[in-house]
Design a protein around this motif. Structure first.
Motif, short mmCIF file in Angstrom:
data_model
loop_
_atom_site.label_atom_id
_atom_site.label_comp_id
_atom_site.label_asym_id
_atom_site.label_seq_id
_atom_site.Cartn_x
_atom_site.Cartn_y
_atom_site.Cartn_z
N VAL A 57 0.85 -1.20 0.00
CA VAL A 57 0.00 0.00 0.00
C VAL A 57 0.88 1.25 0.00
CG1 VAL A 57 -1.65 1.35 1.34
CG2 VAL A 57 -1.95 -1.12 1.13
N GLY A 58 0.61 2.17 -0.92
CA GLY A 58 1.34 3.42 -0.98
C GLY A 58 2.66 3.36 -1.72
N LYS A 59 3.03 2.18 -2.22
CA LYS A 59 4.29 2.03 -2.97
C LYS A 59 4.00 2.10 -4.47
CE LYS A 59 6.50 0.99 0.90
NZ LYS A 59 7.48 1.89 1.52
N GLY A 60 4.85 2.82 -5.20
CA GLY A 60 4.62 2.98 -6.63
C GLY A 60 5.29 1.94 -7.49
N ASP A 61 6.53 1.56 -7.13
CA ASP A 61 7.31 0.61 -7.92
C ASP A 61 7.51 -0.65 -7.10
OD1 ASP A 61 8.39 2.14 -10.49
OD2 ASP A 61 8.39 3.54 -8.79
N VAL A 62 6.84 -1.73 -7.52
CA VAL A 62 6.74 -2.94 -6.70
C VAL A 62 6.95 -4.16 -7.57
CG1 VAL A 62 5.23 -4.32 -5.21
CG2 VAL A 62 5.08 -1.81 -5.16
N VAL A 63 7.67 -5.14 -7.03
CA VAL A 63 7.73 -6.47 -7.63
C VAL A 63 7.12 -7.45 -6.63
CG1 VAL A 63 9.29 -8.38 -8.20
CG2 VAL A 63 9.70 -6.11 -9.15
N PHE A 64 6.17 -8.25 -7.11
CA PHE A 64 5.59 -9.32 -6.29
C PHE A 64 6.11 -10.64 -6.83
CE2 PHE A 64 2.68 -12.72 -5.44
CZ PHE A 64 2.26 -12.51 -4.14
N VAL A 65 6.65 -11.48 -5.96
CA VAL A 65 7.18 -12.78 -6.36
C VAL A 65 6.28 -13.88 -5.85
CG1 VAL A 65 9.15 -14.34 -6.27
CG2 VAL A 65 9.52 -11.87 -6.29
N MET A 66 5.73 -14.67 -6.75
CA MET A 66 4.96 -15.85 -6.39
C MET A 66 5.96 -16.98 -6.24
SD MET A 66 1.61 -16.55 -6.03
CE MET A 66 0.59 -15.71 -7.24
N ALA A 67 6.46 -17.17 -5.01
CA ALA A 67 7.59 -18.05 -4.77
C ALA A 67 7.17 -19.51 -4.85
CB ALA A 67 8.20 -17.76 -3.40
N GLY A 68 7.94 -20.28 -5.61
CA GLY A 68 7.71 -21.70 -5.76
C GLY A 68 8.89 -22.28 -6.53
N LEU A 69 8.80 -23.55 -6.86
CA LEU A 69 9.90 -24.14 -7.62
C LEU A 69 10.05 -23.48 -8.99
CD1 LEU A 69 9.76 -27.97 -6.87
CD2 LEU A 69 11.10 -26.18 -5.78
N SER A 70 8.93 -23.07 -9.56
CA SER A 70 8.97 -22.33 -10.82
C SER A 70 8.26 -20.99 -10.58
CB SER A 70 8.28 -23.12 -11.93
OG SER A 70 8.40 -22.46 -13.17
N PRO A 71 8.97 -20.00 -10.04
CA PRO A 71 8.31 -18.78 -9.57
C PRO A 71 7.81 -17.91 -10.71
CG PRO A 71 10.68 -18.54 -9.42
CD PRO A 71 10.43 -19.96 -9.81
N GLY A 72 6.80 -17.13 -10.40
CA GLY A 72 6.32 -16.09 -11.30
C GLY A 72 6.35 -14.77 -10.56
N ALA A 73 6.16 -13.70 -11.28
CA ALA A 73 6.22 -12.38 -10.65
C ALA A 73 5.32 -11.42 -11.39
CB ALA A 73 7.66 -11.85 -10.63
#
Length: 390
Positions: free
Chosen positions: A216-232
């Motif tokens: 919340v309130g952040k403009g530049d963000v990376v979200f990592v869907m962590a797993g053996l084969s991660p997505g973001a």
């Protein structure tokens, strides 16, 4: 502009005035006509006309503030004021996740207030038709139990693993049988009379965490869907970055660039590849590592090195303010601090690192936010006409 609006297009001017009034009312509190005049800057006759039109459309209701309904100890002086509220119950939106192991559905009103949520476990081996059939029951249940008609839905958004194009076709989806090439948008639009938006699950998780979670309130963000084969997923200046073909953030493919271990072998303690979808087996390896098992610890270190490698590629490219770690691996402990330390070593400017805050419903909540955005476009549209003529 003002001269053209007032002199040339009174219907457009009315829609602009209606949108301004709706935005003022949508905060959730009841307000008087006098307050609306002050808050919108419109004349009293204009507000009166707009309110009458919005009441006819069902988007606004008059609130009874007669003596029997006024707060105790208050007295009415002079002509009673008229009070109005936005009818959030006039429409609804759905956020849906179609995942490998579960289907989740979240229902909200037009104010974004969550009314109910449902989850249903499903078999990871289900073919596409059976997986889609598994979506129908929780959707039907949540609508029925909350007395919501399908005609009341303004928008539905759906999250799924894979590369999704703008039409809702799964261009590549290896996590679920029969998913690659599936026109998911077309299939689901048969079940709803409102717009249906399809989006990648990591992208929706990013949107959800930015809306109500760790970003919340952040403009530049990376979200990592962590797993053996991660997505973001990633936000740039607060806006989702999908890439030209919807494939931005597919960091799980980085192992193809000459790295020594495929995802299936990262957490193997026997030399036999693990099934990337077997969350219980993966959880067991990480649990043993925390308990001091040396073989499992080596496997966990290998997993973390790969995760750092993948995340660092995005951090170096995008320079985000914040990296949010979610997905099943994030809840297993021991991931956050090593990731934070390694990013500090490998990146020119280390970002903040935080765990996702929204848990298992993060994708469905992101889908809900996208559906709500679409509903708001209709609600506040001024050209063409929006909700009042919906």
């Amino acid at each position: 502009m003002a001269d053209r609006l007032t002199g040339g297009d009174s219907s457009l001017l009315r829609r602009i005035n209606a949108a301004v009034t709706l935005r003022t009312l949508r905060g959730g509190r009841s307000v008087t006509l006098t307050q609306l005049v002050g808050d919108t800057g419109l004349s009293r006759p204009t507000v009166e006309g707009v309110i009458e039109g919005l009441m006819v459309s069902g988007l606004v209701a008059e609130v009874d503030r007669s003596p029997a309904n006024r707060p105790p100890g208050t007295r009415q002086r002079g002509r009673p004021a008229r009070w109005f509220r936005f009818r959030a119950e006039a429409g609804h939106v759905l956020g849906i996740e179609i995942g490998v192991h579960a289907v989740r559905v979240v229902l909200a009103d037009l104010a974004g207030q969550v009314l109910d949520s449902r989850a249903r476990k499903i078999d990871e081996t289900l073919e596409a038709d059976d997986r889609l059939a598994a979506v129908r029951a929780p959707v039907a249940d949540i609508l029925r139990d909350n007395g919501v008609l399908r005609d009341s839905l303004w928008a539905v958004a759906v999250g799924t693993p894979g590369i999704v194009d703008r039409e809702g076709v799964i261009r590549l989806g290896t996590a679920m049988p029969g998913w690659t090439g599936l026109d998911l948008g077309a299939r689901l639009r048969r079940s709803f009379r409102c717009p249906v938006i399809i989006e990648n699950d990591a992208n929706l998780a990013t949107i959800a965490e930015h809306w109500q979670g760790a970003a919340v309130g952040k403009g530049d963000v990376v979200f990592v869907m962590a797993g053996l084969s991660p997505g973001a997923g990633s936000l740039i200046n607060g806006r989702l970055h999908r890439g030209f073909g919807g494939a931005a953030g597919e960091i799980g493919a980085l192992h193809l660039l000459g790295q020594e271990a495929t995802p299936e072998r990262l957490l193997s303690t026997t030399g036999k590849p693990l099934d990337p979808l077997d969350e219980a087996a993966v959880a067991r390896v990480l649990r043993l590592a925390r308990e001091g098992d040396e073989v499992a610890r080596v496997a966990m270190d290998r997993f973390l090195r790969r995760l750092v490698h993948d995340v660092a590629a995005l951090v170096l490219a995008l320079d985000p303010e914040l990296v949010v770690v979610g997905g099943w691996a994030a809840g297993l402990g021991g991931v956050l601090e090593p990731l934070r330390e390694q990013l500090a070593l490998y990146c020119l400017r280390a970002p903040e690192v935080a765990l996702a805050a929204l848990g298992e419903e993060v994708v469905a909540m992101g889908a809900l936010r996208v559906a709500l955005d679409h509903a708001e476009e209709q609600l506040f549209a001024v050209d063409p006409p929006g909700a009042a003529s919906r």
